[in-house]
Write a protein that holds these residues in place. Structure first.
Motif, PDB file in Angstrom:
ATOM      1  N   THR A 110      33.542  36.754  47.069  1.00 12.66           N
ATOM      2  CA  THR A 110      34.032  35.415  47.412  1.00 12.66           C
ATOM      3  C   THR A 110      32.828  34.491  47.553  1.00 12.66           C
ATOM      4  O   THR A 110      31.681  34.917  47.393  1.00 12.66           O
ATOM      5  CB  THR A 110      34.821  35.430  48.742  1.00 12.66           C
ATOM      6  OG1 THR A 110      33.891  35.641  49.824  1.00 12.66           O
ATOM      7  CG2 THR A 110      35.900  36.501  48.768  1.00 12.66           C
ATOM      8  N   HIS A 120      35.134  46.893  40.268  1.00 13.71           N
ATOM      9  CA  HIS A 120      35.529  47.100  41.667  1.00 13.71           C
ATOM     10  C   HIS A 120      34.951  46.006  42.571  1.00 13.71           C
ATOM     11  O   HIS A 120      35.636  45.472  43.430  1.00 13.71           O
ATOM     12  CB  HIS A 120      35.079  48.479  42.152  1.00 13.71           C
ATOM     13  CG  HIS A 120      35.595  49.592  41.308  1.00 13.71           C
ATOM     14  ND1 HIS A 120      34.790  50.307  40.466  1.00 13.71           N
ATOM     15  CD2 HIS A 120      36.845  50.099  41.158  1.00 13.71           C
ATOM     16  CE1 HIS A 120      35.500  51.218  39.840  1.00 13.71           C
ATOM     17  NE2 HIS A 120      36.760  51.109  40.236  1.00 13.71           N
ATOM     18  N   THR A 169      30.268  35.885  49.990  1.00 10.19           N
ATOM     19  CA  THR A 169      29.563  37.135  49.700  1.00 10.19           C
ATOM     20  C   THR A 169      28.067  36.872  49.563  1.00 10.19           C
ATOM     21  O   THR A 169      27.644  36.015  48.798  1.00 10.19           O
ATOM     22  CB  THR A 169      30.107  37.783  48.402  1.00 10.19           C
ATOM     23  OG1 THR A 169      31.514  37.985  48.540  1.00 10.19           O
ATOM     24  CG2 THR A 169      29.421  39.116  48.147  1.00 10.19           C
ATOM     25  N   THR A 225      36.428  42.068  42.279  1.00  9.84           N
ATOM     26  CA  THR A 225      37.669  41.667  42.961  1.00  9.84           C
ATOM     27  C   THR A 225      37.445  41.297  44.422  1.00  9.84           C
ATOM     28  O   THR A 225      38.314  40.678  45.029  1.00  9.84           O
ATOM     29  CB  THR A 225      38.716  42.792  42.894  1.00  9.84           C
ATOM     30  OG1 THR A 225      38.231  43.941  43.594  1.00  9.84           O
ATOM     31  CG2 THR A 225      39.026  43.170  41.455  1.00  9.84           C
ATOM     32  N   LYS A 226      36.307  41.658  44.990  1.00 11.14           N
ATOM     33  CA  LYS A 226      36.040  41.399  46.414  1.00 11.14           C
ATOM     34  C   LYS A 226      35.005  40.308  46.660  1.00 11.14           C
ATOM     35  O   LYS A 226      34.774  39.923  47.796  1.00 11.14           O
ATOM     36  CB  LYS A 226      35.583  42.688  47.102  1.00 11.14           C
ATOM     37  CG  LYS A 226      36.616  43.798  47.064  1.00 11.14           C
ATOM     38  CD  LYS A 226      37.864  43.407  47.816  1.00 11.14           C
ATOM     39  CE  LYS A 226      38.893  44.517  47.795  1.00 11.14           C
ATOM     40  NZ  LYS A 226      40.036  44.219  48.629  1.00 11.14           N
ATOM     41  N   VAL A 264      29.716  43.563  50.311  1.00 12.38           N
ATOM     42  CA  VAL A 264      30.736  44.421  49.720  1.00 12.38           C
ATOM     43  C   VAL A 264      30.181  45.835  49.589  1.00 12.38           C
ATOM     44  O   VAL A 264      29.144  46.058  48.967  1.00 12.38           O
ATOM     45  CB  VAL A 264      31.203  43.886  48.348  1.00 12.38           C
ATOM     46  CG1 VAL A 264      32.333  44.758  47.803  1.00 12.38           C
ATOM     47  CG2 VAL A 264      31.642  42.433  48.451  1.00 12.38           C
ATOM     48  N   GLU A 322      29.337  38.024  53.855  1.00 15.82           N
ATOM     49  CA  GLU A 322      30.053  39.254  53.511  1.00 15.82           C
ATOM     50  C   GLU A 322      29.148  40.154  52.677  1.00 15.82           C
ATOM     51  O   GLU A 322      28.389  39.667  51.835  1.00 15.82           O
ATOM     52  CB  GLU A 322      31.307  38.929  52.701  1.00 15.82           C
ATOM     53  CG  GLU A 322      32.343  38.144  53.471  1.00 15.82           C
ATOM     54  CD  GLU A 322      33.520  37.723  52.625  1.00 15.82           C
ATOM     55  OE1 GLU A 322      34.525  37.301  53.214  1.00 15.82           O
ATOM     56  OE2 GLU A 322      33.439  37.805  51.377  1.00 15.82           O
ATOM     57  N   CYS A 324      35.432  47.750  48.701  1.00 18.84           N
ATOM     58  CA  CYS A 324      36.049  47.736  47.374  1.00 18.84           C
ATOM     59  C   CYS A 324      36.426  49.159  46.977  1.00 18.84           C
ATOM     60  O   CYS A 324      35.969  50.128  47.581  1.00 18.84           O
ATOM     61  CB  CYS A 324      35.108  47.121  46.343  1.00 18.84           C
ATOM     62  SG  CYS A 324      33.655  48.108  45.941  1.00 18.84           S
ATOM     63  N   VAL A 371      32.982  44.251  53.716  1.00 16.85           N
ATOM     64  CA  VAL A 371      34.180  44.180  52.889  1.00 16.85           C
ATOM     65  C   VAL A 371      34.130  45.426  52.007  1.00 16.85           C
ATOM     66  O   VAL A 371      33.068  45.784  51.514  1.00 16.85           O
ATOM     67  CB  VAL A 371      34.175  42.902  52.017  1.00 16.85           C
ATOM     68  CG1 VAL A 371      35.345  42.881  51.054  1.00 16.85           C
ATOM     69  CG2 VAL A 371      34.169  41.664  52.898  1.00 16.85           C
TER      70      VAL A 371
END
Length: 169
Positions: free
Chosen positions: A58, A52, A61, A55-56, A16, A14, A39, A37
């Motif tokens: 994981t 920001h 990532t 929160t995205k 972001v 991923e 944000c 992904v």
């Protein structure tokens, strides 16, 4: 594309992106087999900060892309610290921030790769093209290898495009 390929992230990683970004960036990530992904962004600056991105992030990532929009830097030092703490790569989109400094340090040097654009409408237009800034020797070597393998347009095509841009301007 060069910046993403040079990072050599695992397939399916991923990345972001701020929700307010140039759409080609996440599109290229998808084409290369990564999962974009998105944000949130700060409504005043349109940039994203660590609150920001956090929160995205994981376990999947591989990287985050920090942008410095409209000549205004994002809180890049804090974003770089978050990326280091989480063990993920940091790309900086400096297309609107060529020459910008944060605490005396040039944007594009806080992360793994700084991306600069020289297209029309940018603060350093040069008939298109761009540059990347890389501090890590392994990433730089991969970037050179990817670049060497890329097709090179004919000189006549480049000259024709440059003349067309100049005439339209």
């Amino acid at each position: 594309q060069l910046a993403l390929e040079a990072l050599d992230l695992p397939p399916g990683a991923e990345i972001v992106f701020p929700a307010f970004t140039f759409p080609v960036m996440p599109m290229v990530a998808r084409i290369l087999g990564y999962e974009p992904v998105f944000c949130d962004v700060d409504p005043a600056s349109f940039n994203s900060g660590p609150e920001h991105f956090e929160t995205k992030i994981t376990e999947r990532t591989g990287a985050v892309l920090a942008t410095h929009l409209f000549g205004r830097p994002c809180p890049i030092a804090a974003v770089a610290e978050l990326a280091r703490e989480r063990g993920i790569r940091l790309l900086e989109d400096c297309a609107d921030a060529c020459g910008l400094r944060v605490d005396g340090r040039q944007v594009g040097t806080f992360g793994d790769v700084g991306i600069f654009s020289f297209a029309q409408g940018k603060n350093m237009p040069c008939f298109g093209g761009g540059a990347i800034a890389v501090m890590d020797g392994e990433i730089a070597q991969r970037a050179r290898e990817v670049h060497r393998a890329a097709p090179i347009p004919e000189t006549a095509d480049l000259r024709s495009e440059a003349i067309s841009v100049w005439i339209n301007w």
